[in-house]
Design an enzyme around this catalytic site. Structure first.
Site, PDB file in Angstrom:
ATOM      1  N   LYS A 104     -45.520  15.515 -26.423  1.00  0.00           N
ATOM      2  CA  LYS A 104     -44.128  15.119 -26.154  1.00  0.00           C
ATOM      3  C   LYS A 104     -44.001  14.671 -24.704  1.00  0.00           C
ATOM      4  O   LYS A 104     -44.695  15.196 -23.815  1.00  0.00           O
ATOM      5  CB  LYS A 104     -43.235  16.331 -26.452  1.00  0.00           C
ATOM      6  CG  LYS A 104     -41.737  16.087 -26.423  1.00  0.00           C
ATOM      7  CD  LYS A 104     -41.012  17.372 -26.864  1.00  0.00           C
ATOM      8  CE  LYS A 104     -39.497  17.235 -26.856  1.00  0.00           C
ATOM      9  NZ  LYS A 104     -38.828  18.463 -27.319  1.00  0.00           N
ATOM     10  N   SER A 150     -35.441  17.896 -31.012  1.00  0.00           N
ATOM     11  CA  SER A 150     -35.687  16.796 -30.094  1.00  0.00           C
ATOM     12  C   SER A 150     -37.129  16.281 -30.114  1.00  0.00           C
ATOM     13  O   SER A 150     -37.394  15.203 -29.604  1.00  0.00           O
ATOM     14  CB  SER A 150     -35.327  17.219 -28.682  1.00  0.00           C
ATOM     15  OG  SER A 150     -36.195  18.254 -28.253  1.00  0.00           O
ATOM     16  N   SER A 197     -36.218  22.604 -31.692  1.00  0.00           N
ATOM     17  CA  SER A 197     -36.752  21.252 -31.545  1.00  0.00           C
ATOM     18  C   SER A 197     -38.162  21.021 -32.070  1.00  0.00           C
ATOM     19  O   SER A 197     -38.623  19.880 -32.085  1.00  0.00           O
ATOM     20  CB  SER A 197     -36.699  20.815 -30.083  1.00  0.00           C
ATOM     21  OG  SER A 197     -35.398  20.400 -29.782  1.00  0.00           O
TER      22      SER A 197
END
Ligand code: GLN
Length: 485
Positions: free
Chosen positions: A77, A152, A176
């Protein structure tokens, strides 16, 4: 195009038998990332990854194999620092910034021989549940490109669901990892708070943030977590406990496990009935694998969302004060320091991040601190106690991961409260600091749905054991987008 070999375990065998090379695997990931319409990546590190893959192949030829992920392509990420690479948190405010150092997670992956092929798309600063709040534009769900992959860590979830990489890493503050895993039909793990070092993870809410893996199977997720977990003196909240060999827990057997079903999570309100049906069926499957169930209660569940958004935003408002136009990335023109701060932050942050900073600043301000922030901390303690009491009666807890399958891109963008409700089933475990996992348990209407399993702090082995037993009896985790349901 090179066909994806599938799981990391399959890749590991193919590497061991000489049927493939790390260079080939990495090339395949890079090709698929470039061809994919998922917008899962915000940047690829093609040259570095190719060179590292060649190095892994050379080492392997000398009998030096470092871990279960050696030579295997993975993705990180965009909020997990890799030395020399951008670390933009999908925000304009970090434009032009490159990290001068490796996060502990990246350093451990590097030492284990894993090859980071790129950085994945996310909601700006990990604030969101859809990966629409991204300076790079929304990521798309591989099951239906009109729909969000969740967030997310939506880019990481999508990159695994689309078969670009077998393993990706995200961060979970309130859901997330688990929620996008559910919406993309992959396995995702939020480790116990303190199990994985936060060093080099850009802070959103420091008392909640954890890095964890996405994979196609719990076995792969277990191997991936084992690489990054463990004590780190650079993170003062890192746990000293040794990391057990998670693979040992994968015996396909759930016998003796007592699964708690929280009354408050199995009410029909606010959840798609098809989701509940899939989760109930999954629990029945676990019973066939030898587990027993009992009803439990988590009485403060109704307050979890409010508590989470007070605590997380308060911490965020403080953490994000460092992005001021002086130290990192974007710098707007301004006459004097205040104007420079104001303009940089006005231009650099997106609307959701601004909303969170404003809310967080408000709840910490004199006069409101007691009513909001302190109260939220007190309720957090009650939520933590709910779990302590529940785990006196059961080994793990089963719930839906998210109230519904993937929603359409754009559908919730104007309704932040509705978006926040995507996290109803995930935030409590974050506030309590315990561990959780989501594994695919159905495809109603052709869209994936996840089963969430929760265990007490450091209970990852029991999560992996139950999830693996479930996956051996079902094939939801093996379904791929485009193959029909
Ligand atoms: N969706 C939640 C939020 O917007 C959780 C985010 C996260 O876990 N990083 O805050």
């Amino acid at each position: 195009m090179t066909e994806s070999l599938g799981t990391a375990s399959e890749m590991r065998e193919a590497l061991a038998s000489g049927r493939t090379s790390s260079v080939e695997l990495v090339e395949g990931s890079l090709e698929r990332a470039q061809a994919s319409a998922s917008n899962a990546f915000v940047g690829l590190r093609a040259e570095a990854a190719r060179a590292e893959a060649a190095g892994a192949d050379a080492r392997r030829a000398n009998g030096d194999v470092r871990s279960a992920l050696d030579g295997i392509p993975v993705a990180l990420k965009d909020n997990i620092a890799v030395a020399g690479e951008p670390c933009g948190c999908a925000s304009r405010i970090l434009e032009g910034y490159a990290s001068p150092y490796d996060s502990t997670a990246a350093a451990r992956l590097r030492a284990a021989g894993a090859i980071v092929v790129g950085r994945t798309n996310m909601d700006e600063f990990a604030m969101g549940s859809s990966t629409e709040n991204s300076a790079a534009g929304p990521a798309r769900n591989p099951w239906d490109p009109e729909r969000a992959p969740g967030g997310s860590s939506g880019g990481s979830a999508a990159s695994v669901a689309a078969g670009i990489v077998p393993v990706a890493f995200g961060s979970d503050t309130g859901g997330s990892i688990r929620q996008p895993a559910s919406l993309c039909g992959v396995t995702g793990v939020k480790p116990t708070y303190g199990r994985v070092s936060r060093y080099g993870l850009v802070a959103f809410a420091s008392s909640l943030d954890q890095i964890g893996p996405f994979a196609r199977t719990s076995a792969d997720a277990a191997a991936a977590l084992e690489v990054i977990a463990g004590h780190d003196p650079r993170d003062s909240t890192s746990l000293p406990d040794p990391v057990p060999p998670y693979a040992d827990a994968l015996d396909g057997d759930a016998s003796g496990l007592v699964i708690g079903l929280p009354r408050e999570y199995f009410v029909e309100e606010g959840v798609d009935p098809e989701v509940l049906a899939c989760v109930r069926e999954a629990v029945t499957e676990l019973e066939k694998a030898g587990a027993s169930t009992r009803e439990i209660s988590l009485p403060h569940t109704a307050h979890a969302i409010a508590t989470y958004y007070l605590v997380a935003n308060a911490e965020a408002s403080s953490n994000l004060s460092r992005f001021d136009g002086v130290r990192f990335g974007l710098r707007a023109d301004g006459r004097g320091l205040s104007e420079l701060y104001r303009k940089t932050r006005s231009e650099g942050f997106g609307p959701e991040v601004k909303r969170r900073i404003l809310l967080g600043t408000y709840v910490l301000s004199a006069g409101y601190y007691d009513a909001y922030y302190r109260k939220a901390q007190q309720v957090r303690t009650l939520i933590r106690r709910d779990f302590e009491q529940a785990f006196a009666q059961c080994d793990l807890i089963a719930t839906p991961t998210a109230p519904e399958a993937a929603f359409r891109i754009g559908e919730r963008s104007d309704d932040p409260l509705r978006m926040y409700l995507s996290d109803v089933y995930t935030v409590s475990a974050s506030l309590a600091g315990i561990c959780g996992l989501s594994t695919p348990c159905g495809l109603p209407g052709g869209l994936p749905v996840g089963l969430q399993l929760l265990a007490p702090a450091l209970g990852e082995p029991v999560l992996f054991r139950a999830a693996d037993a479930y996956e051996r009896r079902t094939d939801w985790h093996a379904r791929r987008p485009g193959e029909g349901s």
